[in-house]
Scaffold this active site. Structure first.
Site, mmCIF file in Angstrom:
data_model
loop_
_atom_site.group_PDB
_atom_site.id
_atom_site.type_symbol
_atom_site.label_atom_id
_atom_site.label_comp_id
_atom_site.label_asym_id
_atom_site.label_seq_id
_atom_site.Cartn_x
_atom_site.Cartn_y
_atom_site.Cartn_z
ATOM 1 N N GLU A 229 -1.643 -1.965 -6.419
ATOM 2 C CA GLU A 229 -2.978 -0.702 -6.559
ATOM 3 C C GLU A 229 -2.273 -0.425 -7.800
ATOM 4 O O GLU A 229 -1.274 0.096 -7.914
ATOM 5 C CB GLU A 229 -2.630 0.567 -5.091
ATOM 6 C CG GLU A 229 -3.313 -0.278 -4.286
ATOM 7 C CD GLU A 229 -3.329 0.550 -3.325
ATOM 8 O OE1 GLU A 229 -4.404 0.913 -2.547
ATOM 9 O OE2 GLU A 229 -2.580 1.242 -2.679
ATOM 10 N N CYS B 54 -17.310 -6.159 13.547
ATOM 11 C CA CYS B 54 -16.277 -7.262 13.920
ATOM 12 C C CYS B 54 -15.772 -6.075 15.218
ATOM 13 O O CYS B 54 -14.890 -7.441 16.547
ATOM 14 C CB CYS B 54 -15.448 -7.583 13.678
ATOM 15 S SG CYS B 54 -13.722 -7.150 12.826
ATOM 16 N N ASP C 66 -3.761 2.147 6.840
ATOM 17 C CA ASP C 66 -2.578 1.706 5.784
ATOM 18 C C ASP C 66 -2.148 0.233 5.945
ATOM 19 O O ASP C 66 -2.137 -1.113 5.103
ATOM 20 C CB ASP C 66 -1.073 2.070 5.717
ATOM 21 C CG ASP C 66 -1.673 3.512 5.743
ATOM 22 O OD1 ASP C 66 -2.892 4.270 4.924
ATOM 23 O OD2 ASP C 66 -0.580 4.924 5.795
ATOM 24 N N ASP D 270 0.600 -1.115 0.006
ATOM 25 C CA ASP D 270 -0.086 -0.130 -0.148
ATOM 26 C C ASP D 270 1.094 1.030 -0.117
ATOM 27 O O ASP D 270 1.534 1.544 0.848
ATOM 28 C CB ASP D 270 -1.104 -0.137 1.684
ATOM 29 C CG ASP D 270 -1.717 0.505 1.410
ATOM 30 O OD1 ASP D 270 -2.647 1.546 0.545
ATOM 31 O OD2 ASP D 270 -1.393 2.218 1.946
#
Length: 474
Positions: free
Chosen positions: A313, A389, A396, A217
């Site tokens: 990405e 949850c 990140d 990322d």
């Protein structure tokens, strides 16, 4: 495989003059080819305005490389632009310009016919002597690396000393595992470089962890957050080379602004002090670029040599650079360069794979624990809190985990770190590519009821009018 070896050159004054002459000859040949081909276009347009039929119009001039070479060889003896000096340079210099012109016309034709991906390209234009990049390619003649490892030999240019040893390429050539195909000289960052394109026989290097996938990322504050399929997360800090040099750049630019610089309108030439100050400023820029390239190469080489699968990405870097608040930092990070280097290093050196996540895949909005997707996640929110949850994790880190899960999702999962054993779907958790409206509903209804146009509506209408006018002109 075909591999490039680039070395910096240390030419003397005579050799540098010859290098600039060859690069200028390539630019002149390119401009000649563009003018020669487009002249028939304008002639046909003028004849059509006179009412001449299709059969009587001037024939289209071809832009294939053999046709351009034949026409140029006929014209260089009589054309006053070349007759006096074309023999001073190698024929490869003119062939470079003609080949570039042929490729430019091919790209323009494919783009116009919808056969080329990417941004639509216009017709080739003349290259300015002031702005054109100095480059020349040699494909025939004497092209080799000298036995001493500190000189290279090029056609018509002779033997030129290199700034750095050429032992990496020389050892392979002497061992018979490399064959030089071509050489390209280029002036870049204040120096002359030569790039040898060689056909190299080399074995693939095994990676350290072939069964492990990593998701990367990219960011601005942190250059990269890497999370592998085992759950390990590593953070790579952003060096910020340009930010570190901004103070020095401001000082150097201030000195340049106080000198007598060039003025094209009045014909004023720069002073010696301006040239000296401008060279000092350019030296800072070149150092920043070199530091950035070195850091990116070290990062991508280490990643490609460790993991069997790399997931990155598919970022819209060109669109991100339009943000005036982040453009400088995004350009300094080099997002596009990281992906480019990872792609060719994993494929050519290690025979591993690189996966590009879909541009609309919500890696940051998806919970890496349960797979729930948030409707909105503003950029200033740096901690991801799952409403389903209760998972609390750095934004990140969560995105990197989801990207790493995409490697398993290619065959078994959904692209969610905590849900890798379910059936694969094209859109995880029903996420689509549509962006939700952010303006309040009451304002929108009031605008429609009152007949007034909102700012975003006026921008959309202006954009549509501009596109319609452009299509009409085209």
């Amino acid at each position: 495989m075909v591999q490039a070896y680039r070395f910096a050159l240390d030419p003397n004054a005579t050799q540098e003059h010859a290098l600039r002459s060859h690069c200028g000859a390539a630019r002149a040949a390119y401009n000649w080819a563009v003018g020669w081909v487009t002249a028939s276009w304008w002639q046909r347009r003028a004849e059509e305005s006179y009412g001449i039929g299709e059969a009587g119009l001037t024939q289209w001039r071809p832009w294939s490389l053999p046709a351009l070479r034949k026409a140029f060889n006929e014209a260089k003896h009589t054309d006053p632009r070349f007759a006096a000096w074309w023999e001073e340079n190698s024929k490869e210099a003119y062939s470079t310009g003609l080949a570039n012109a042929s490729a430019a016309f091919d790209n323009y034709a494919k783009s116009k016919n919808g056969k080329r991906r990417g941004k639509r390209m216009g017709a080739p234009r003349f290259k300015s002597k002031r702005k054109a990049r100095l480059a020349c390619r040699f494909t025939t003649g004497v092209i080799h690396v000298d036995a001493g490892g500190r000189h290279v030999t090029l056609p018509r240019l002779g033997t030129i000393r290199t700034h750095e040893p050429t032992v990496k390429l020389l050892a392979r050539v002497q061992a018979g595992t490399a064959r030089i195909l071509s050489a390209t000289v280029r002036h870049e960052r204040g120096r002359w470089f030569v790039s040898f394109q060689a056909e190299v026989k080399r074995d693939l290097e095994p990676v350290a962890r072939p069964d492990v996938a990593v998701g990367i990322d990219l960011g601005v504050k942190t250059l990269a957050v890497m999370a592998d399929s085992t759950g390990e997360i590593r953070t790579i800090a952003n060096p910020g080379h340009h930010d570190r040099a901004r103070k020095q750049l401001r000082r150097a630019s201030r000195v340049v602004s106080r000198r007598q610089g060039p003025d094209r309108r009045t014909g004023q030439k720069p002073s010696k002090r301006w040239e000296k100050a401008n060279a000092a400023r350019n030296k800072v820029h070149h150092r920043v670029a070199n530091l950035r390239a070195d850091a990116l190469h070290k990062l991508t080489t280490a990643v490609a040599a460790e993991y069997g699968t790399v997931v990155v990405e598919d970022l819209n870097v060109a669109g991100m650079l339009r943000n005036r608040r982040l453009a400088r930092r995004i350009a300094d990070a080099g997002f596009g360069e990281i992906r480019r280097q990872l792609t060719y290093k994993t494929r050519q050196r290690h025979a591993t794979r690189t996966i590009a996540a879909d541009r609309w895949y919500p890696s940051s909005k998806t919970c890496s624990g349960c797979g729930a997707v948030k409707a909105k996640l503003p950029l200033h929110v740096r901690t991801y809190q799952c409403d389903a949850c209760g998972l609390v994790i750095d934004r990140d880190d969560n995105a990197a985990l989801n990207l790493a899960a995409l490697a398993a999702a290619a065959t078994t999962g959904t692209g969610v770190a905590g849900d890798q054993d379910t059936q694969s779907v094209s859109k995880p958790r029903g996420v689509d590519q549509k962006t939700r409206a952010t303006r309040p509903r009451r304002k929108a209804e009031a605008g429609r009821a009152g007949g007034a146009t909102l700012p975003h509506q006026r921008q959309t209408e202006a954009r549509d009018r501009t596109q319609a006018e452009a299509l009409t002109l085209w």
